[in-house]
Design a protein around this motif. Structure first.
Motif, PDB file in Angstrom:
ATOM      1  N   ASN A 348       4.419  26.321  50.200  1.00 29.92           N
ATOM      2  CA  ASN A 348       4.304  25.506  51.648  1.00 29.92           C
ATOM      3  C   ASN A 348       3.853  24.498  51.125  1.00 29.92           C
ATOM      4  O   ASN A 348       4.352  23.379  51.120  1.00 29.92           O
ATOM      5  CB  ASN A 348       4.188  26.323  52.721  1.00 29.92           C
ATOM      6  N   TYR A 352       5.747  21.445  50.292  1.00 26.09           N
ATOM      7  CA  TYR A 352       5.774  19.613  51.353  1.00 26.09           C
ATOM      8  C   TYR A 352       5.022  18.655  51.354  1.00 26.09           C
ATOM      9  O   TYR A 352       4.338  17.585  51.544  1.00 26.09           O
ATOM     10  CB  TYR A 352       6.141  20.450  53.048  1.00 26.09           C
ATOM     11  N   ARG A 394      14.742  25.192  58.855  1.00 22.71           N
ATOM     12  CA  ARG A 394      14.245  24.438  58.278  1.00 22.71           C
ATOM     13  C   ARG A 394      13.971  23.190  59.132  1.00 22.71           C
ATOM     14  O   ARG A 394      14.367  23.070  59.405  1.00 22.71           O
ATOM     15  CB  ARG A 394      14.684  24.077  56.752  1.00 22.71           C
ATOM     16  N   ALA A 396      12.380  20.167  56.985  1.00 23.87           N
ATOM     17  CA  ALA A 396      12.144  19.290  56.139  1.00 23.87           C
ATOM     18  C   ALA A 396      13.888  18.852  55.166  1.00 23.87           C
ATOM     19  O   ALA A 396      14.459  19.356  55.868  1.00 23.87           O
ATOM     20  CB  ALA A 396      11.711  19.774  55.044  1.00 23.87           C
ATOM     21  N   LEU A 408       8.702  31.221  56.277  1.00 23.65           N
ATOM     22  CA  LEU A 408       7.625  31.481  57.317  1.00 23.65           C
ATOM     23  C   LEU A 408       8.455  32.182  58.851  1.00 23.65           C
ATOM     24  O   LEU A 408       7.395  32.615  59.217  1.00 23.65           O
ATOM     25  CB  LEU A 408       7.640  29.915  58.358  1.00 23.65           C
TER      26      LEU A 408
HETATM   27  P1  ADP Z   1      11.848  26.924  53.696  1.00 24.78           P
HETATM   28  O1  ADP Z   1      10.492  26.439  52.416  1.00 24.78           O
HETATM   29  O2  ADP Z   1      12.343  27.442  52.894  1.00 24.78           O
HETATM   30  O3  ADP Z   1      12.637  25.798  54.183  1.00 24.78           O
HETATM   31  P2  ADP Z   1      10.035  28.134  54.746  1.00 24.78           P
HETATM   32  O4  ADP Z   1      10.662  29.383  55.975  1.00 24.78           O
HETATM   33  O5  ADP Z   1       8.550  28.502  54.951  1.00 24.78           O
HETATM   34  O6  ADP Z   1      11.297  27.693  54.682  1.00 24.78           O
HETATM   35  O7  ADP Z   1       9.768  27.365  56.429  1.00 24.78           O
HETATM   36  C1  ADP Z   1      10.739  26.513  57.383  1.00 24.78           C
HETATM   37  C2  ADP Z   1      10.598  25.133  57.555  1.00 24.78           C
HETATM   38  O8  ADP Z   1       9.089  24.750  57.685  1.00 24.78           O
HETATM   39  C3  ADP Z   1      11.037  24.090  56.478  1.00 24.78           C
HETATM   40  O9  ADP Z   1      11.772  24.010  56.031  1.00 24.78           O
HETATM   41  C4  ADP Z   1      10.162  23.252  56.587  1.00 24.78           C
HETATM   42  O10 ADP Z   1      10.588  22.085  57.110  1.00 24.78           O
HETATM   43  C5  ADP Z   1       8.683  23.388  57.455  1.00 24.78           C
HETATM   44  N1  ADP Z   1       7.218  23.767  56.520  1.00 24.78           N
HETATM   45  C6  ADP Z   1       6.563  24.986  56.405  1.00 24.78           C
HETATM   46  N2  ADP Z   1       5.351  24.672  55.493  1.00 24.78           N
HETATM   47  C7  ADP Z   1       5.080  22.814  55.736  1.00 24.78           C
HETATM   48  C8  ADP Z   1       4.620  22.145  55.462  1.00 24.78           C
HETATM   49  N3  ADP Z   1       3.757  23.201  54.545  1.00 24.78           N
HETATM   50  N4  ADP Z   1       4.414  20.620  55.660  1.00 24.78           N
HETATM   51  C9  ADP Z   1       5.648  20.216  56.300  1.00 24.78           C
HETATM   52  N5  ADP Z   1       6.369  21.535  56.630  1.00 24.78           N
HETATM   53  C10 ADP Z   1       6.817  22.847  56.171  1.00 24.78           C
END
Ligand code: ADP
Length: 458
Positions: A348, A352, A394, A396, A408
């Motif tokens: 992640n 990101y 999500r 992002a 997550l």
């Molecule tokens: P995915 O990455 O497949 O969307 P995750 O469950 O890993 O699913 O993450 C959920 C959401 O949390 C992501 O869509 C993103 O918006 C946010 N996120 C996770 N890690 C980060 C990070 N390191 N920086 C910014 N946003 C993050």
């Protein structure tokens, strides 16, 4: 050395069972009352002989018919749908009034003791069938017609008949008012059984649908995994024959465009493999089949190895990786799950936080180990800090960043299974820092799980 722990899933249908038992016992109680009534109808047969002065078959036949109709009603009530019960009981009340009237007629008409008590009939009906006000009304209407005719037949003056009918109307109205009020109060106490049934049926159907979906996901993921693993092995074998940098791309007989295509296929196959792993984890976690292999693990060495594995991806994303390690930290936990937790967080951070450094830290004390992954990417709004740990959530931009919103959620579930907790500190545009705190020993793990209300295992 190792031990296994299973996390069972909890579902509750105790409330439904209790309501179901309540309805069955209410039906049984009503059956008992009706059977007692049938017995009383037959037991009072000798009183007819006393009233008439000699034995006669006619009143006995009427009583047998009456008791028989009560028995038939008891059997019918076992078969009818809940909404048909008041209709059947009202029909029994009307038939009972007709047969009572016939008995009164056969045992002396208006001079029979049965006729003397006839105005009490709606009250008796309301006592036997307290929650069916319609039954008392049906009884009252038949009573009015029958009593009027019988009194007229006996030569009673019009004023006397009207007075008697007025009494019948008053008694029936009173009984109806009391029965209807009683029914209203009962309905206010408990929601209509029909509504409960429908709600429970819906809950059961949706539980079954979710279980079927999870089972399908588990089977599909498992079946997809086998051919994909073999495909990945072939792709990796091909990759090994190719040069690792562009400078040597010309040195092999595969044209550079084909080499790029092979690299793209390898990337997509690995992504697919990651998604399938996520699907398997989701089905294990939701189905309560996650097992932990607890063993002594050198946590610092493990994290170093994971970071090393990410070196090519970090280079591709232009993210210098910095590893901050305390003294060597050993803990008793599940190395595969810890690997998965760190892999999700670093992946992640690369996704990101591309183009900026990423710091990974491991520190600890006697009780716990603290793992941190900090990036300097897009960050997360405080309003989304809780939500992102939920399934399919999500935060992002979907067009810019692909993903399923599972990483997550899985990470959080794994951390909790290991008796730890995860937290995020972030503001939009200023990067994100994820911290995982895990107990270092199973005793702490078990205690923490107990205090968190999670299941414990060997
Ligand atoms: P995915 O990455 O497949 O969307 P995750 O469950 O890993 O699913 O993450 C959920 C959401 O949390 C992501 O869509 C993103 O918006 C946010 N996120 C996770 N890690 C980060 C990070 N390191 N920086 C910014 N946003 C993050």
């Amino acid at each position: 050395m190792g031990s296994r722990e299973g996390l069972p899933r909890s579902t509750t249908t105790a409330g439904a069972d209790k309501r179901g038992r309540g309805r069955v016992s209410a039906r049984k109680a009503r059956e008992r009352i009706l059977l007692v009534c049938a017995a009383l109808i037959l037991l009072f047969a000798p009183s007819d002989v006393y009233v008439i002065g000699h034995f006669s078959w006619s009143p006995l036949i009427v009583r047998l018919e009456w008791a028989g109709s009560v028995l038939v009603t008891v059997l019918a009530l076992r078969k009818v749908e809940p909404h048909g019960v008041p209709i059947v009981l009202s029909a029994l009340a009307i038939l009972s009034t007709v047969l009572y009237g016939a008995l009164a007629w056969l045992t002396g008409g208006t001079s029979s003791p049965l006729f003397h008590w006839i105005l009490a009939l709606p009250i008796v009906i309301a006592l036997v069938l307290p929650d069916v006000p319609g039954a008392a009304v049906g009884c009252g209407v038949v009573l009015l017609i029958y009593g009027g005719l019988l009194l007229g037949w006996a030569g009673e003056p019009i004023a006397g008949i009207v007075r008697w009918m007025a009494q019948a109307v008053v008694v029936t109205s009173l009984v109806y008012t009391v029965a209807a009020t009683y029914r209203r109060l009962r309905m206010r106490e408990t929601p209509a059984p029909d509504a409960q049934d429908v709600a429970m049926a819906r809950v059961r159907a949706s539980e079954a649908a979710v279980a079927a979906r999870d089972e399908f996901l588990a089977v599909a993921a498992h079946e997809l995994r086998t051919p994909l693993t073999s495909m990945l092995l072939h792709i990796e074998a091909i990759e090994r024959t190719l040069p690792t940098d562009a400078a040597h791309a010309q040195s092999v007989h595969v044209p550079p465009t084909e080499q790029k295509r092979i690299a793209a296929v390898a990337r997509q196959a690995r992504r697919l493999s990651g998604l399938i792993d996520s699907m398997l984890d989701v089905s294990k976690l939701t189905g309560g089949h996650l097992s932990l292999e607890l063993a002594e693990v050198d946590i610092t060495a493990l994290v170093r190895e994971i970071v090393h594995r990410f070196a090519p991806d970090a280079a591709a994303a232009a993210c210098p990786l910095t590893l901050r390690l305390d003294q060597p930290i050993v803990g008793v936990l599940d190395a595969t799950r810890l690997d998965q937790i760190m892999t999700n967080l670093i992946a992640n951070a690369l996704k990101y936080g591309a183009g900026a450094p990423i710091e990974i830290g491991v520190e600890g004390d006697e009780q716990v180990v603290r793992l941190t992954v900090r990036d300097h990417g897009i960050g997360i709004s405080p309003a989304d800090h809780k939500r992102i740990f939920l399934r399919f959530e999500r935060a992002a931009d979907e067009r810019q960043y692909s993903g399923a919103g599972l990483g997550l959620w899985i990470t959080n579930e794994l951390v909790r299974a290991l008796g730890g907790r995860i937290s995020v500190h972030s503001t939009p545009g200023a990067g994100a820092s994820f911290t995982v705190v895990l107990p270092r020993r199973p005793t702490t793990l078990i205690e923490r799980r107990r205090s968190a209300g999670r299941p414990t295992g060997g």
